[in-house]
Design an enzyme around this catalytic site. Structure first.
Site, PDB file in Angstrom:
ATOM      1  N   ASN A 118      14.993  -2.378   0.705  1.00  0.00           N
ATOM      2  CA  ASN A 118      14.196  -3.266  -0.154  1.00  0.00           C
ATOM      3  C   ASN A 118      14.387  -4.742   0.197  1.00  0.00           C
ATOM      4  OD1 ASN A 118      13.110  -4.244  -2.983  1.00  0.00           O
ATOM      5  ND2 ASN A 118      15.224  -4.986  -2.852  1.00  0.00           N
TER       6      ASN A 118
ATOM      7  N   TYR B 117       3.750 -13.183   6.491  1.00  0.00           N
ATOM      8  CA  TYR B 117       4.529 -12.216   5.693  1.00  0.00           C
ATOM      9  C   TYR B 117       3.859 -10.848   5.741  1.00  0.00           C
ATOM     10  CZ  TYR B 117       6.069  -9.999   1.262  1.00  0.00           C
ATOM     11  OH  TYR B 117       6.525  -9.136   0.297  1.00  0.00           O
TER      12      TYR B 117
ATOM     13  N   LYS C 259       5.159  -6.991   6.857  1.00  0.00           N
ATOM     14  CA  LYS C 259       5.132  -5.828   5.960  1.00  0.00           C
ATOM     15  C   LYS C 259       4.263  -4.710   6.538  1.00  0.00           C
ATOM     16  CE  LYS C 259       7.961  -7.072   2.718  1.00  0.00           C
ATOM     17  NZ  LYS C 259       9.161  -6.262   2.418  1.00  0.00           N
TER      18      LYS C 259
HETATM   19  P1  NAP Z   1      14.034 -10.996  -4.489  1.00  0.00           P
HETATM   20  O1  NAP Z   1      14.476 -10.959  -5.910  1.00  0.00           O
HETATM   21  O2  NAP Z   1      14.059 -12.275  -3.758  1.00  0.00           O
HETATM   22  O3  NAP Z   1      14.877  -9.901  -3.709  1.00  0.00           O
HETATM   23  C1  NAP Z   1      15.122  -9.922  -2.346  1.00  0.00           C
HETATM   24  C2  NAP Z   1      16.535  -9.410  -2.137  1.00  0.00           C
HETATM   25  O4  NAP Z   1      16.759  -9.247  -0.730  1.00  0.00           O
HETATM   26  C3  NAP Z   1      17.600 -10.365  -2.671  1.00  0.00           C
HETATM   27  O5  NAP Z   1      18.474  -9.641  -3.531  1.00  0.00           O
HETATM   28  C4  NAP Z   1      18.319 -10.855  -1.425  1.00  0.00           C
HETATM   29  O6  NAP Z   1      19.715 -11.016  -1.682  1.00  0.00           O
HETATM   30  C5  NAP Z   1      18.060  -9.720  -0.436  1.00  0.00           C
HETATM   31  N1  NAP Z   1      18.086 -10.182   0.957  1.00  0.00           N
HETATM   32  C6  NAP Z   1      17.320 -11.132   1.530  1.00  0.00           C
HETATM   33  N2  NAP Z   1      17.659 -11.301   2.814  1.00  0.00           N
HETATM   34  C7  NAP Z   1      18.661 -10.411   3.069  1.00  0.00           C
HETATM   35  C8  NAP Z   1      19.445 -10.118   4.202  1.00  0.00           C
HETATM   36  N3  NAP Z   1      19.269 -10.767   5.378  1.00  0.00           N
HETATM   37  N4  NAP Z   1      20.379  -9.152   4.106  1.00  0.00           N
HETATM   38  C9  NAP Z   1      20.581  -8.482   2.933  1.00  0.00           C
HETATM   39  N5  NAP Z   1      19.867  -8.738   1.823  1.00  0.00           N
HETATM   40  C10 NAP Z   1      18.927  -9.693   1.887  1.00  0.00           C
HETATM   41  O7  NAP Z   1      12.520 -10.460  -4.357  1.00  0.00           O
HETATM   42  P2  NAP Z   1      11.775  -9.178  -4.961  1.00  0.00           P
HETATM   43  O8  NAP Z   1      10.524  -9.666  -5.551  1.00  0.00           O
HETATM   44  O9  NAP Z   1      12.693  -8.357  -5.758  1.00  0.00           O
HETATM   45  O10 NAP Z   1      11.393  -8.418  -3.603  1.00  0.00           O
HETATM   46  C11 NAP Z   1      12.044  -7.224  -3.183  1.00  0.00           C
HETATM   47  C12 NAP Z   1      11.221  -6.591  -2.065  1.00  0.00           C
HETATM   48  O11 NAP Z   1       9.904  -6.283  -2.555  1.00  0.00           O
HETATM   49  C13 NAP Z   1      11.022  -7.491  -0.844  1.00  0.00           C
HETATM   50  O12 NAP Z   1      11.073  -6.722   0.330  1.00  0.00           O
HETATM   51  C14 NAP Z   1       9.620  -8.030  -1.060  1.00  0.00           C
HETATM   52  O13 NAP Z   1       9.023  -8.424   0.150  1.00  0.00           O
HETATM   53  C15 NAP Z   1       8.938  -6.839  -1.683  1.00  0.00           C
HETATM   54  N6  NAP Z   1       7.732  -7.143  -2.457  1.00  0.00           N
HETATM   55  C16 NAP Z   1       7.797  -7.939  -3.566  1.00  0.00           C
HETATM   56  C17 NAP Z   1       6.625  -8.189  -4.287  1.00  0.00           C
HETATM   57  C18 NAP Z   1       6.640  -9.042  -5.532  1.00  0.00           C
HETATM   58  O14 NAP Z   1       5.557  -9.365  -6.041  1.00  0.00           O
HETATM   59  N7  NAP Z   1       7.787  -9.405  -6.067  1.00  0.00           N
HETATM   60  C19 NAP Z   1       5.401  -7.639  -3.872  1.00  0.00           C
HETATM   61  C20 NAP Z   1       5.384  -6.838  -2.732  1.00  0.00           C
HETATM   62  C21 NAP Z   1       6.554  -6.581  -2.040  1.00  0.00           C
HETATM   63  P3  NAP Z   1      20.593 -12.133  -0.907  1.00  0.00           P
HETATM   64  O15 NAP Z   1      19.785 -13.393  -0.916  1.00  0.00           O
HETATM   65  O16 NAP Z   1      21.857 -12.212  -1.700  1.00  0.00           O
HETATM   66  O17 NAP Z   1      20.826 -11.595   0.467  1.00  0.00           O
END
Ligand code: NAP
Length: 255
Positions: free
Chosen positions: A91, A160, A164
């Site tokens: 994720n 982005y 994906k």
């Molecule tokens: P978020 O709260 O920013 O979560 C992203 C997580 O990834 C954070 O906990 C971050 O923790 C971790 N991360 C980032 N870089 C990393 C690395 N190099 N190694 C290990 N961990 C890492 O965002 P979210 O909205 O929950 O998104 C989660 C996933 O869903 C993502 O893949 C995003 O692209 C996808 N997504 C989100 C949405 C939306 O609307 N929110 C829509 C479609 C897809 P650290 O910074 O501590 O590493």
């Protein structure tokens, strides 16, 4: 409440916040032993505390998914603590340069997204499959892609979206490569979900709700719990014959 994952070890990258935390809590509520990973310790510890307060078992492991050594050590830590790796949810991901047309996307932002969103998923998949294929029960993996990768028609998020789309393709190909190893691989593509990532720069949650009323056929963002439910379905035995699919959870945006 069903308990589809009792005693099964589940790893969630990016489990310290947002969708990843929601997924971790949902697995724990169904009996899984949960390992959460990310770069920062504190948010991971918060997720573990929430799970333990509800009577579950969890472990926080700091790991950067762009580093193969970190990801291998993460899988080893999960197996050392709980005895197996049955489910993995890749994720962790980042959205950078939001609102920027392709010609103006900074190279470093593009490379960071490629590194975390694509290379990070590949390295995690490799370490997870190598463990799961040694286990009698195999395992299930769910990658988090995005509906933006499905059609790429949201101005300012093309770079982005390209990363994906790569996750979706990686999912389909890896699923075919490894189903004979007993490892089932699928993806979930969320649409706008209720985390800060779906806020536009400077936007409030009320502003996002107003925007979503017309932008999404359903009229709202998806909740973290709704997205997690799709992940749990794909990881569960209910989906035993679902292989290489990309389940879109987006309130109808790509319909
Ligand atoms: P978020 O709260 O920013 O979560 C992203 C997580 O990834 C954070 O906990 C971050 O923790 C971790 N991360 C980032 N870089 C990393 C690395 N190099 N190694 C290990 N961990 C890492 O965002 P979210 O909205 O929950 O998104 C989660 C996933 O869903 C993502 O893949 C995003 O692209 C996808 N997504 C989100 C949405 C939306 O609307 N929110 C829509 C479609 C897809 P650290 O910074 O501590 O590493």
């Amino acid at each position: 409440m069903t308990h589809r994952f009792t005693g099964r070890t589940t790893l969630v990258t990016g489990g310290g916040s947002g969708i990843g935390r929601g997924i971790a809590l949902a697995f724990a509520a169904e009996g899984a032993n949960v390992v959460v990973a990310g770069r920062r310790q504190e948010p991971l510890d918060e997720t573990v505390a929430l799970i333990e307060a509800a009577g579950g078992k969890a472990l926080a492991v700091t790991a950067d998914v762009t580093r193969a050594d970190d990801v291998r050590a993460l899988v080893d830590a999960a197996v050392d603590r709980f005895g197996s790796l049955d489910v993995a949810v890749n994720n962790a991901g980042v959205l950078e340069a939001a609102g920027t047309p392709v010609a103006d996307v900074p190279e470093d932002a593009w490379r960071r997204m490629l590194d975390i969103n694509v290379t990070g998923v590949l390295l995690a998949l490799q370490a997870e499959v190598r463990q799961m294929r040694t286990q009698p029960g195999g395992g299930a993996i769910v990658n988090i892609a995005s509906r933006i990768g499905v059609h790429g028609r949201i101005p300012g998020t093309t770079a982005y979206g390209a990363t994906k789309a790569a996750v979706s393709v990686l999912t389909r190909g890896a699923a075919l490569d490894h189903i004979a190893d007993g490892v089932r691989i699928n993806a979930v593509s969320p649409g706008a979900t209720a985390t800060p990532m779906s806020l536009q720069p400077g936007e409030t949650e009320a502003g996002r709700a107003e925007r979503m009323r017309t932008a999404v056929p359903l009229g709202r963002v998806s909740t973290v719990e709704e997205t997690a439910a799709a992940v749990l379905y794909l990881a569960s035995d209910d989906a035993a014959s679902v292989v290489g699919t990309d389940l879109v959870v987006d309130g109808g945006s790509t319909a």
